[in-house]
Design an enzyme around this catalytic site. Structure first.
Site, PDB file in Angstrom:
ATOM      1  N   LYS A  96      48.151  30.573  59.311  1.00 22.43           N
ATOM      2  CA  LYS A  96      48.977  29.490  58.774  1.00 22.43           C
ATOM      3  C   LYS A  96      48.369  28.152  59.188  1.00 22.43           C
ATOM      4  O   LYS A  96      48.366  27.784  60.358  1.00 22.43           O
ATOM      5  CB  LYS A  96      50.406  29.564  59.305  1.00 22.43           C
ATOM      6  CG  LYS A  96      51.302  28.583  58.547  1.00 22.43           C
ATOM      7  CD  LYS A  96      52.564  28.227  59.282  1.00 22.43           C
ATOM      8  CE  LYS A  96      52.399  27.120  60.288  1.00 22.43           C
ATOM      9  NZ  LYS A  96      52.018  25.802  59.734  1.00 22.43           N
ATOM     10  N   GLY A 116      47.852  23.966  69.319  1.00 20.91           N
ATOM     11  CA  GLY A 116      48.810  22.929  68.964  1.00 20.91           C
ATOM     12  C   GLY A 116      49.431  22.341  70.208  1.00 20.91           C
ATOM     13  O   GLY A 116      48.822  22.343  71.286  1.00 20.91           O
ATOM     14  N   GLY A 149      53.669  25.721  72.041  1.00 18.03           N
ATOM     15  CA  GLY A 149      53.059  26.823  72.799  1.00 18.03           C
ATOM     16  C   GLY A 149      54.089  27.512  73.675  1.00 18.03           C
ATOM     17  O   GLY A 149      54.146  28.740  73.781  1.00 18.03           O
ATOM     18  N   GLU A 154      45.915  27.481  72.946  1.00 20.68           N
ATOM     19  CA  GLU A 154      45.064  26.329  73.226  1.00 20.68           C
ATOM     20  C   GLU A 154      45.943  25.112  72.995  1.00 20.68           C
ATOM     21  O   GLU A 154      46.290  24.809  71.852  1.00 20.68           O
ATOM     22  CB  GLU A 154      43.852  26.376  72.312  1.00 20.68           C
ATOM     23  CG  GLU A 154      42.691  25.573  72.854  1.00 20.68           C
ATOM     24  CD  GLU A 154      42.698  24.155  72.340  1.00 20.68           C
ATOM     25  OE1 GLU A 154      43.308  23.293  73.029  1.00 20.68           O
ATOM     26  OE2 GLU A 154      42.135  23.912  71.270  1.00 20.68           O
ATOM     27  N   CYS A 171      42.451  17.403  71.149  1.00 23.38           N
ATOM     28  CA  CYS A 171      43.171  17.949  72.302  1.00 23.38           C
ATOM     29  C   CYS A 171      42.442  17.657  73.604  1.00 23.38           C
ATOM     30  O   CYS A 171      43.066  17.475  74.635  1.00 23.38           O
ATOM     31  CB  CYS A 171      43.400  19.436  72.134  1.00 23.38           C
ATOM     32  SG  CYS A 171      41.917  20.328  71.714  1.00 23.38           S
ATOM     33  N   GLU A 217      50.358  13.286  76.499  1.00 26.37           N
ATOM     34  CA  GLU A 217      49.298  13.298  75.499  1.00 26.37           C
ATOM     35  C   GLU A 217      49.717  12.367  74.359  1.00 26.37           C
ATOM     36  O   GLU A 217      50.719  12.611  73.686  1.00 26.37           O
ATOM     37  CB  GLU A 217      49.137  14.731  74.976  1.00 26.37           C
ATOM     38  CG  GLU A 217      48.004  14.891  74.007  1.00 26.37           C
ATOM     39  CD  GLU A 217      47.811  16.344  73.562  1.00 26.37           C
ATOM     40  OE1 GLU A 217      48.810  17.025  73.286  1.00 26.37           O
ATOM     41  OE2 GLU A 217      46.652  16.777  73.467  1.00 26.37           O
TER      42      GLU A 217
HETATM   43  P1  NAI Z   1      52.697  21.389  66.573  1.00 25.50           P
HETATM   44  O1  NAI Z   1      52.346  22.083  67.822  1.00 25.50           O
HETATM   45  O2  NAI Z   1      54.109  21.231  66.205  1.00 25.50           O
HETATM   46  O3  NAI Z   1      51.997  22.131  65.343  1.00 25.50           O
HETATM   47  C1  NAI Z   1      50.869  22.958  65.434  1.00 25.50           C
HETATM   48  C2  NAI Z   1      51.049  24.147  64.483  1.00 25.50           C
HETATM   49  O4  NAI Z   1      52.141  24.949  64.911  1.00 25.50           O
HETATM   50  C3  NAI Z   1      51.371  23.767  63.043  1.00 25.50           C
HETATM   51  O5  NAI Z   1      50.716  24.666  62.187  1.00 25.50           O
HETATM   52  C4  NAI Z   1      52.875  23.952  62.969  1.00 25.50           C
HETATM   53  O6  NAI Z   1      53.332  24.202  61.677  1.00 25.50           O
HETATM   54  C5  NAI Z   1      53.080  25.151  63.842  1.00 25.50           C
HETATM   55  N1  NAI Z   1      54.408  25.286  64.424  1.00 25.50           N
HETATM   56  C6  NAI Z   1      55.305  24.314  64.725  1.00 25.50           C
HETATM   57  N2  NAI Z   1      56.406  24.841  65.274  1.00 25.50           N
HETATM   58  C7  NAI Z   1      56.213  26.188  65.330  1.00 25.50           C
HETATM   59  C8  NAI Z   1      56.978  27.283  65.817  1.00 25.50           C
HETATM   60  N3  NAI Z   1      58.166  27.108  66.358  1.00 25.50           N
HETATM   61  N4  NAI Z   1      56.452  28.509  65.734  1.00 25.50           N
HETATM   62  C9  NAI Z   1      55.239  28.709  65.206  1.00 25.50           C
HETATM   63  N5  NAI Z   1      54.470  27.718  64.732  1.00 25.50           N
HETATM   64  C10 NAI Z   1      54.944  26.468  64.803  1.00 25.50           C
HETATM   65  O7  NAI Z   1      51.986  19.996  66.579  1.00 25.50           O
HETATM   66  P2  NAI Z   1      52.363  18.758  65.676  1.00 25.50           P
HETATM   67  O8  NAI Z   1      53.819  18.609  65.438  1.00 25.50           O
HETATM   68  O9  NAI Z   1      51.539  18.841  64.485  1.00 25.50           O
HETATM   69  O10 NAI Z   1      51.928  17.583  66.636  1.00 25.50           O
HETATM   70  C11 NAI Z   1      52.789  17.157  67.678  1.00 25.50           C
HETATM   71  C12 NAI Z   1      52.006  16.789  68.896  1.00 25.50           C
HETATM   72  O11 NAI Z   1      51.322  17.925  69.386  1.00 25.50           O
HETATM   73  C13 NAI Z   1      50.893  15.777  68.674  1.00 25.50           C
HETATM   74  O12 NAI Z   1      51.355  14.484  68.766  1.00 25.50           O
HETATM   75  C14 NAI Z   1      49.952  16.107  69.762  1.00 25.50           C
HETATM   76  O13 NAI Z   1      50.324  15.465  70.934  1.00 25.50           O
HETATM   77  C15 NAI Z   1      50.087  17.587  69.928  1.00 25.50           C
HETATM   78  N6  NAI Z   1      49.039  18.359  69.267  1.00 25.50           N
HETATM   79  C16 NAI Z   1      48.081  18.925  70.031  1.00 25.50           C
HETATM   80  C17 NAI Z   1      47.072  19.630  69.445  1.00 25.50           C
HETATM   81  C18 NAI Z   1      46.002  20.245  70.246  1.00 25.50           C
HETATM   82  O14 NAI Z   1      44.996  20.652  69.700  1.00 25.50           O
HETATM   83  N7  NAI Z   1      46.169  20.368  71.526  1.00 25.50           N
HETATM   84  C19 NAI Z   1      46.974  19.780  68.016  1.00 25.50           C
HETATM   85  C20 NAI Z   1      48.069  19.214  67.287  1.00 25.50           C
HETATM   86  C21 NAI Z   1      49.041  18.515  67.927  1.00 25.50           C
END
Ligand code: NAI
Length: 812
Positions: free
Chosen positions: A182, A234, A239, A256, A290, A387
């Site tokens: 996804k 994410g 996580g 990650e 990240c 972050e």
């Molecule tokens: P997120 O962690 O919400 O999204 C990442 C992925 O997880 C997306 O595909 C999303 O649809 C999915 N997701 C969201 N909630 C889920 C759930 N309950 N179960 C399974 N999958 C789920 O990140 P988001 O909202 O895009 O960004 C928010 C903050 O997260 C950013 O401001 C940043 O600080 C951080 N982030 C960190 C990343 C990294 O690589 N460490 C990457 C993206 C965001």
């Protein structure tokens, strides 16, 4: 000299989007496109214009995709490694053939500059597929004894959409898994393009399935019972939700997560290189990385000079349309992210830090944010801790190398770090002291398919890339085969009732252990026997035998019900004391040489051998397995200690062959304090099989021995005492396994928990571990501990270590 605009054409990308009716996409399931369902807009962040509409994956879509992956699994897994290598090679070639299209679509979808997508993202994607074509080819020989995990659910973020797909899909397929992926809701387009190209390249139907949607769709994938592993990149917040949701499900998990990575500059560093390094660290991809070097830690004497240079450089950064080949920075992915950045910057200003931005203005159309520099930042302030995930750099100063390490580690994260100094001695002294999965020396944000990437602490666990990453997608052949999960694996649930009872605060009648019954049976005619000396059941904490906090004891019975001894009933406080002891011990033990650890493990083996008969009798008395079997258990335990003595100085890291002038040193490091809940069966061997690899690799341990048969572990105190094991390296707390394991799993200062027992306990430990995202190795699958293939070896060593990749470029 002024740069004119040099736009890359978007014509081919628009043609591809238009080839899907009304720019609408369904999901890619079982090799075909589903009809678009309920859709949502995909926005170009640099213009706020709509690029396409994609479907919001619902339960029937996830069900269909998982079913397709499950059906495709036997065929894909059954294909030879060479067969899978050919497919992965085809994917690599196709990505190269369509590289410009991918680069343009990625820029339009995410807002990042075409320079980055063209020169970094897409070449790395191709490299990943080539590299993993290689692992597929070598799979049978290099992963002998291992097989694929099964159906893998993969959830990726928006900051490197196609690259994260490659990091996930390539190793999964190489190892023989099938995939449901996804993409992030903001950036689904390159995943859809990939699906189309994979289909055309002949990847068998069902092997790669792409379902689009938001977090709800992700949640459905995480919770699907036929998914065997989840790989997630994410936010730490999501996580943590996934850790809890998969707890006890038997699903393998790699996470990650976020970071707040230090970028440390010492006063002998080459400041011009540092400035370019900072540009790559925090303004690359608009800081939405990240592992962004978002905390600039500078030695006091050069701080002013460096910030002056940085400001001059920031003034020259070019921000603008992502498809313009001459820009440095593109757009922020979405309004919500822009708001988050703005909010946090305001918070920094409110907290009293000094904020600086270049004099030029950002484009007004689309979502842009200028590079931002904060000075006068307090280490405890919000902007220094959370972050931001945007182009915002916070600067702090330090005086000594020691202080720099303390400041660098002052974060719950541990993803990456950069170290800048002309002294290789200093760099290689500091690198191991930083709690991070990747360390770059005089460089930053270097990635390669051959070198593992992943975090320590709240940055998650598991590695992506290289051999390290392949382990995330395999499982040992034979372990868990035939197990059904719920409640099967452990005898403790049964043992609780029959073999051990909890007796609140009393020592029982006489509490004299084995003679208890005999004395009770005294009928006055037989002569009185001299009673056994009353032994006080103790725990083993900090190298000392200590009374349990509450003074309660637990009786240990033979299979026929006869009382054979007592052990202490440990509680929360005992565990806390043990963790504290383990922590102080780890400071020395973690740094002890492999040679020293080997000597101590050999010595433990020697001392156990000297008492082999006594230990065999005890095993037999508790389990009723018979003398021969009990002797075997002791013999294998001695051999196992020798095995880990052997490994202590041989579990080498690797030097990765990364495509730079330089090397990436993959170091196996101890994790820290490891909590271990032993299986109920094999009271001695189960204990040794877990404790020995943990301490051989330099961890300190808090061990909960077999709940019904704890006497083998308590007898072992004196073996430890006579074997030069430093105080606190092995701490033993007897008692109710699950209750104690929960305390370990919840404890902030425990870095990993191993749990071998029933499914309910696995769930409990995995759930509780989400508090600080500690690594868990929790399983209900029964092992044949006597069999070296299941009871010892690299699987245990991997669990006992974490890999740090240190990138060392060289040359002028
Ligand atoms: P997120 O962690 O919400 O999204 C990442 C992925 O997880 C997306 O595909 C999303 O649809 C999915 N997701 C969201 N909630 C889920 C759930 N309950 N179960 C399974 N999958 C789920 O990140 P988001 O909202 O895009 O960004 C928010 C903050 O997260 C950013 O401001 C940043 O600080 C951080 N982030 C960190 C990343 C990294 O690589 N460490 C990457 C993206 C965001």
């Amino acid at each position: 000299m002024e740069y004119g605009p040099a736009p890359e054409s978007d014509a081919e990308a628009r043609r591809w989007l238009a080839s899907h009716r009304e720019q609408q996409f369904g999901h890619f399931i079982d090799g075909i496109w589903s009809r678009p369902g309920k859709t949502f807009d995909v926005i170009d962040p640099s213009t706020a214009g709509v690029l396409a509409r994609v479907s919001q994956g619902a339960k029937p879509d996830i069900d269909a995709a998982v079913a397709a992956a499950k059906q495709a699994l036997p065929g894909w897994k059954g294909l030879s490694g060479h067969g899978r290598a050919r497919h992965l090679y085809a994917l690599a070639r196709e990505i190269q053939k369509h590289s410009r299209l991918f680069a343009v679509v990625e820029s339009m979808d995410n807002g990042k500059s075409i320079r980055e997508t063209r020169d970094l993202d897409i070449p790395l994607v191709a490299r990943h597929f080539y590299h993993h074509a290689g692992w597929a080819q070598l799979f049978e020989s290099e992963f002998a004894g291992y097989t694929s995990v099964g159906v893998v659910g993969q959830i990726i973020p928006w900051n490197f959409p196609l690259l994260m797909l490659a990091w996930k899909v390539a190793p999964a397929l190489a190892a023989g898994n099938t995939v449901v992926l996804k993409p992030a809701e903001f950036t689904p387009l390159t995943a859809l393009l990939f699906a189309e190209i994979a289909g055309e390249a002949g990847i068998p139907a069902g092997v790669v399935n792409i379902v689009t949607g938001d977090g709800e769709t992700g949640k459905l994938l995480v919770e699907h019972p036929d998914v065997d592993k989840i790989a997630f990149t994410g936010s730490t917040e999501v996580g943590r939700i996934i850790r809890r949701a998969t707890a006890g499900s038997g699903k393998k998990l790699s996470l990650e997560l976020g970071g707040k990575s230090p970028f440390i500059v010492y006063d002998d560093a080459d400041l011009d290189s540092v400035v370019e390094g900072v540009v790559d660290a925090i303004w690359f991809n608009q800081g939405q990385v990240c592992c962004a070097g978002s905390r600039l830690l500078v030695q006091e004497g050069i701080a002013d000079r460096l910030t002056t240079k940085l400001r001059a450089r920031m003034e020259k950064l070019r921000i603008g349309q992502p498809l313009d080949k001459a820009i440095d920075m593109g757009a922020i992915v979405a309004p919500v992210q822009l708001d988050r950045i703005r909010g946090l910057v305001q918070r920094g200003v409110d907290e009293g830090a000094t904020m600086w931005q270049p004099s030029w203005a950002c484009p007004t159309e689309g979502y842009f944010y200028p590079p931002t520099l904060f000075t006068d930042v307090q280490p405890s302030s919000m902007i220094a801790q959370v972050e931001i995930f945007g182009p915002v750099l916070v600067t702090m100063t330090f005086r000594t190398p020691e202080e720099s390490v303390a400041l660098a580690n002052n974060t719950p994260f541990g993803l990456a770090a950069s170290i800048w100094t002309e002294s290789i001695n200093l760099a290689l002294d500091i690198a191991p002291k930083i709690k991070a999965g990747v360390v770059w020396i005089n460089s930053t944000n270097l990635f390669d398919a051959s070198s593992g990437f992943g975090g320590y602490r709240e940055s998650g666990f598991g590695r992506e890339g290289g051999r390290e990453g392949m382990w995330e997608y395999v499982k040992p052949v034979g372990v868990g085969i035939g197990d059904s999960g719920l409640g099967t694996g452990d005898a403790s649930s049964r043992g609780n009732a029959t073999h051990a009872t909890w007796e609140s605060g009393h020592l029982g009648r006489g509490a004299s252990g084995p003679n208890d019954r005999a004395n009770a049976a005294h009928d006055g005619r037989r002569p009185l026997r001299v009673p056994a000396i009353n032994r006080t059941p103790k725990l083993f904490i900090g190298g000392k035998q200590t009374r349990p906090d509450q003074g309660h004891v637990r009786r240990v019975h033979a299979p026929n019900g006869a009382l054979i001894g007592e052990v202490g009933e440990g509680n929360r406080k005992d565990i806390r004391n043990a963790v504290e002891a383990a922590h102080s011990a780890w400071k020395g033990w973690g740094k002890a040489t492999g040679h020293l650890r080997a000597q101590i493990l050999f010595y433990i083996g020697e001392n156990l051998a000297a008492r082999a008969e006594e230990f065999a009798r005890r095993v037999d008395a508790q389990t009723g397995c018979g003398e021969i079997e009990a002797s075997r258990e002791v013999d294998v335990s001695i051999s196992r200690l020798f095995t880990y003595a052997a490994w202590a100085d041989k579990y080498d890291g690797a030097v990765h062959n990364v495509p730079i002038r330089g090397v990436a040193l993959a170091m196996n490091e101890p994790i820290g304090v490891v909590g271990i809940a032993c299986p109920s069966e094999r009271p001695l061997l189960g204990f040794i099989s877990l404790v020995a690899p943990a301490i051989a690799m330099g961890n300190a341990t808090v061990v909960i021995p077999s709940e019904p048969h704890a006497l083998s572990a308590t007898d072992f105190y004196s073996v430890l005492e006579t074997s030069d094991v430093p105080a606190g390296v092995v701490n033993i707390v007897t008692g109710a396994k699950d209750a104690l394991a929960r305390v370990l799993a919840e404890h902030d200062d425990v870095e990993a928990v191993w749990y071998f027992g029933a499914a309910a306990g696995v769930k409990l430990v995995e759930e509780a571990s989400a508090v600080n995202m500690k690594r868990t190795w929790a399983t209900w699958h029964r092992r044949d501990w006597l069999d070296a293939r299941h009871g010892e070896g690299r699987e245990f060593l991997r669990e006992a270590t974490q890999v740090k990749n240190i990138w060392v470029p060289y040359g002028e």
